[in-house]
Design an enzyme around this catalytic site. Structure first.
Site, PDB file in Angstrom:
ATOM      1  N   ASP A 108       0.874  -1.161   0.000  1.00 57.40           N
ATOM      2  CA  ASP A 108       0.000   0.000   0.000  1.00 57.40           C
ATOM      3  C   ASP A 108       0.922   1.224   0.000  1.00 57.40           C
ATOM      4  OD1 ASP A 108      -2.300   1.604   0.260  1.00 57.40           O
ATOM      5  OD2 ASP A 108      -2.115   1.595   2.435  1.00 57.40           O
ATOM      6  N   ASP A 129      -0.063   4.949   1.502  1.00 53.64           N
ATOM      7  CA  ASP A 129      -0.187   5.772   2.713  1.00 53.64           C
ATOM      8  C   ASP A 129       0.016   4.932   3.965  1.00 53.64           C
ATOM      9  OD1 ASP A 129      -0.919   8.343   1.511  1.00 53.64           O
ATOM     10  OD2 ASP A 129      -2.705   7.266   0.841  1.00 53.64           O
TER      11      ASP A 129
END
Length: 571
Positions: free
Chosen positions: A110, A112
């Protein structure tokens, strides 16, 4: 030295039958004081042997109980050498399941709070911007502007009861009435604390009355697979911390001024205001304008990615963030050629539906980020793709099963479906872990917790004495135990304690963490401390009926959990 001190203390513990005194010669293989109450010759917490019977009652029995108390205090002090603290490494990786990195060929990430870790200074800006949106666009009272963000108010994993306007601790238990009593327990029970309504604590008796006279929340009311239920929502996202704080402040203002409001509408308005901060790109602007201030560990992120590529691993990125934002962040951390490190890059993926909805096709972006209309027959290295779905991703890449390891910070949106539906290995990024381990390593925490557990065992064994004087002694011990529990809890967070534990139980967050992740760590940089073929082994955690000391811990002195914390399970 720490390992030597622990091994010495452990040898003393074992030689003494698990209680610190010399083991008495006996045909019985275990200490009677550890089982059902009965006479024992060597356990400081058990009644005196027949040769020296305990007093029948009165002041002498009270003195006898306090003597056992002092014996236990001395035992705990002797078994807690100074080097027992700082055993846990905040930069370590912790395993829920056995996993060998030698079998992992593909690494996914991912963006963030995984590749890009953000400073806590971002949360006050999100809070303030959403607060102003409520006032200026949703016409909420101007008085709300007086509230500022409190970073020490909420913790991740809390449940929010929308209709009763309060928080439930991170363990499914009954919610405490405040917008944040906090469902923390995995049993659907409320932790015995005074949850806040708005910012004010609500008495336990009022909370219990709200839930039908019990501390239990029925399963049908609890949050579902993705943390969303009919009336209770669980906050698992790190970005939800300012949202929880804003909810509490708004409720506090309405209650404090006697204003009527609809709980469901208020919750939706606050949630929409927080969403607007993201949708309108405000957060992206703040980060892009000062990446040095907001992005942490950028050099370490580059080191991790470069190391994996050097060892022949394939990399991919799946994120909900837009390409322009990701591109600027990755250029800051890795450099202008960052895309060459990844075999596939997917932005605005719309997780978690990306993992379950087959209908959304991939769209290719050109160098300026504009959508192309080409039919996607393969995912090319160096190209950027938007949206799509995991089923097409698996078909086009053939990356399946345990050879894939994906890292993310959100247990539901990032990890749950990948582990349960598709058999990938998963790694959870838990930034709070670093701070919590540093607290666990403090002398104050170790001493408080160790004595609390010893006192609990003493209470359990001494409850056989029920005369008036003994009950007074036991009541004093129970009061001290409760004070110790509150002290250790407040070291993490004054309102809700640790995100991993509610007193003796794991939180609901912990249960989900164990269920949906093979590994967990404070940041991706922890991978730099291990070889790319390292095998992680979970520690065998004792069950309530098992002995708490294991040979791998005794022989190596390498313990995943504090030595005396394990002793807590001794009966």
């Amino acid at each position: 030295m720490a390992g030597a001190g622990l091994r010495a203390a452990t040898r003393l513990w074992l030689l003494c039958g698990g209680h610190g005194g010399q083991r008495a010669a006996s045909s019985s293989p275990s200490c009677p004081g550890c089982g059902p109450p009965g006479p024992g010759a060597h356990c400081p917490g058990s009644p005196r042997p027949a040769s020296a019977p305990a007093p029948a009652g009165g002041a002498e029995l009270s003195e006898h109980l306090w003597a056992r108390y002092q014996d236990m205090r001395r035992l705990v002090h002797d078994l807690l050498p100074p080097e027992v603290c700082s055993l846990l490494n905040p930069a370590a990786i912790y395993a829920n399941n056995e996993i060998s990195l030698s079998g992992v060929e593909v690494y996914g990430f991912d963006y963030d709070y995984t590749l890009a870790q953000y400073a806590d200074t971002l949360h006050p800006k999100i809070f303030s911007a959403a607060r102003d949106i409520l006032i200026e666009h949703y016409k909420y009272p101007e008085g709300i502007r007086k509230y500022d963000y409190n970073p020490n108010f909420a913790i991740r994993g809390l449940h929010y009861d929308i209709r009763k306007v309060h928080t439930v601790l991170p363990h499914p238990t009954v919610p405490h009435p405040v917008p944040w009593p906090g469902l923390k327990d995995h049993l659907g029970l409320m932790e015995s604390v005074r949850p806040p309504r708005g910012l004010q604590p609500v008495p336990d008796e009022e909370v219990i009355a709200l839930y039908g006279g019990t501390q239990h929340i029925p399963l049908y009311q609890m949050s579902g697979f993705y943390g969303k239920g009919p009336s209770i929502k669980q906050f698992m996202d790190i970005f939800s911390l300012p949202e929880m704080a804003l909810l509490s402040c708004v409720v506090d203002h309405f209650l404090g001024h006697g204003l009527e409001f609809d709980q469901t509408h208020l919750y939706k308005d606050v949630t929409d205001a927080i969403r607007d901060v993201h949708v309108k790109g405000l957060m992206y602007q703040w980060i892009e304008q000062d990446m040095e201030k907001y992005i942490l560990r950028g050099d370490e992120t580059f080191a991790v990615l470069n190391r994996l590529v050097t060892h022949g691993k394939q990399l991919f990125l799946i994120t909900n963030s837009p390409f322009s934002f990701v591109d600027k962040g990755m250029r800051h951390m890795v450099g202008p050629d960052w895309r060459q490190l990844f075999d596939v890059v997917i932005v605005q993926a719309d997780k978690p539906s990306f993992f379950t909805d087959r209908r959304k096709p991939f769209r290719k972006l050109d160098e300026k980020g504009s959508l192309q209309w080409d039919r996607i027959t393969r995912l090319e290295k160096g190209k950027i793709y938007r949206q799509g779905n995991l089923f097409d991703f698996l078909r086009l890449t053939e990356w399946r099963g345990p050879r894939v390891l994906y890292f993310g910070d959100h247990l539901y949106s990032d990890l749950a479906d990948l582990m349960l539906r598709h058999g990938w290995r998963t790694g959870a990024i838990i930034p709070e872990l670093e701070r919590e381990i540093r607290i666990i390593n403090t002398e104050q925490y170790m001493h408080s917790l160790t004595w609390q557990q010893a006192l609990t065992g003493l209470l359990e064994r001494m409850q056989t004495y029920q005369d008036a004087e003994s009950r007074q002694v036991l009541a004093a011990w129970m009061k001290e135990r409760q004070e110790l529990r509150c002290i250790t809890k407040a070291l993490f967070n004054p309102q809700f304690g640790s995100i991993f534990r509610t007193f003796h139980n794991p939180t609901y967050f912990s249960r989900r963490l164990v269920r949906f992740s093979d590994l967990y760590m404070a940041s991706l940089s922890c991978l730099l401390n291990y070889r790319v073929d390292f095998t992680f082994y979970p520690r065998r955690t004792p069950l309530q009926h098992e002995a708490p000391l294991w040979m791998d811990q005794l022989c190596t002195g390498c313990m995943k959990t504090p030595f005396l914390g394990d002793m807590a399970h001794i009966r």
